[in-house]
Design an enzyme around this catalytic site. Sequence first.
Site, PDB file in Angstrom:
ATOM      1  CE  LYS A 139      18.945  64.846  36.965  1.00 54.31           C
ATOM      2  NZ  LYS A 139      19.378  66.223  37.747  1.00 54.31           N
ATOM      3  CE  LYS A 160      15.430  72.459  34.288  1.00 53.63           C
ATOM      4  NZ  LYS A 160      14.449  73.635  34.649  1.00 53.63           N
ATOM      5  CE  LYS A 198      23.303  71.479  36.211  1.00 59.76           C
ATOM      6  NZ  LYS A 198      22.668  72.725  36.389  1.00 59.76           N
TER       7      LYS A 198
END
Length: 342
Positions: free
Chosen positions: A201, A204, A118
């Site tokens: 994966k 969102k 991230k």
Amino acid sequence: MTESKFTPRVFSGIQPSGNLHLGNYLGALKRFVDMQGPDMETVYCMVDLHAITVWQDPKELMHSTRELCAGFIAAGINPEQSILFNQSQVPEHAQLAWIFNCVARMGWMQRMTQWKDKAGKNQQNASLGLFAYPSLMAADILVYHATHVPVGEDQKQHLELTRDIAIKFNNDFGVDFFPITEPVIEGAATRVMSLRDGSKKMSKSDASDMSRINMTDDAETIAKKIRKAKTDPDALPSEVEGLEERLEARNLVNIYSALSDQTPEQVLAEVGGKQFGEFKPMLADLAVAKLSPISSEMARLMNDQAEIDRILARGAERARQITVPILRQTYEIVGMVGAGQN
Ligand code: TYM
């Protein structure tokens, strides 16, 4: 430590950041519903404090939190039976997280793959909250003395860290206070993959909406996304071994299994030998049949937001009956004056 000292209690959470998608549903929410029962206390949380570790527009955050609550209920969580609330209404999560920030080591946090993914190359510019995120997650779980945590595969490392924090706290203070939590990562859909790339994966944050099925998608959109999902030219195998090198095929079979409550073996016994031209419409019909009632119920519940807010407030009140005494005891163990008196 004997685990029997702790009453079985399930805790899990989902971030109210953007849309709830099929990965969240099959990897987490559907399994939260399955774990509700007379023998297990179940506590489920919309983790709004986690969501703000990356920028959230305040209005959208409120909307997503309420919509997620509607999603929990529409999927089958009974707010009378389970404790259902948003994290920020239960301040003991953040308070225990501070204690854990002083227990966890920098090196532990630096190893977290989610942090590395991230924050990417721009770690200096990431929020301090994003770095400390797993410590708050450990607090979410341990402030309930939760013993079982159902999650998807991507949360496994965070749960191992939760165990490390509990062990270090217990050792440092010479107590047997926090349980060593069991991750529950089970079923065919612990890692639902992107519909566009079977090595990524479903998430969102993927730029392409075609990569995921959102719980708010209508029947036509669901069918279109499945029709356009990436596949290979071969027919489906009859045995699971035949899916090993076929990431996209395996993903669609796993989704079918999880939606139909069958094992991949059972699904392949039924569909082995079929081409995708035949299997995709079967999957689309199944997905629409299972997901449409949830999305229409979500929309119905969203018409009464005051009721959603009441449910969350009541859930938070029930949650605090558990968290207040556990935080107080933690403060006593750590040596905070006054903790024994309130
Ligand atoms: P979050 O909000 O990213 O995802 C919520 C749940 O959905 C699962 N999940 C998936 N499962 C299968 N396939 C996928 N593609 C997929 N994508 C997401 C996640 O594994 C998760 O179970 N850190 C957590 C939220 C959290 C939490 C906690 C969870 C905060 N505190 C305490 C458990 C206990 C998160 O970001 O999940």
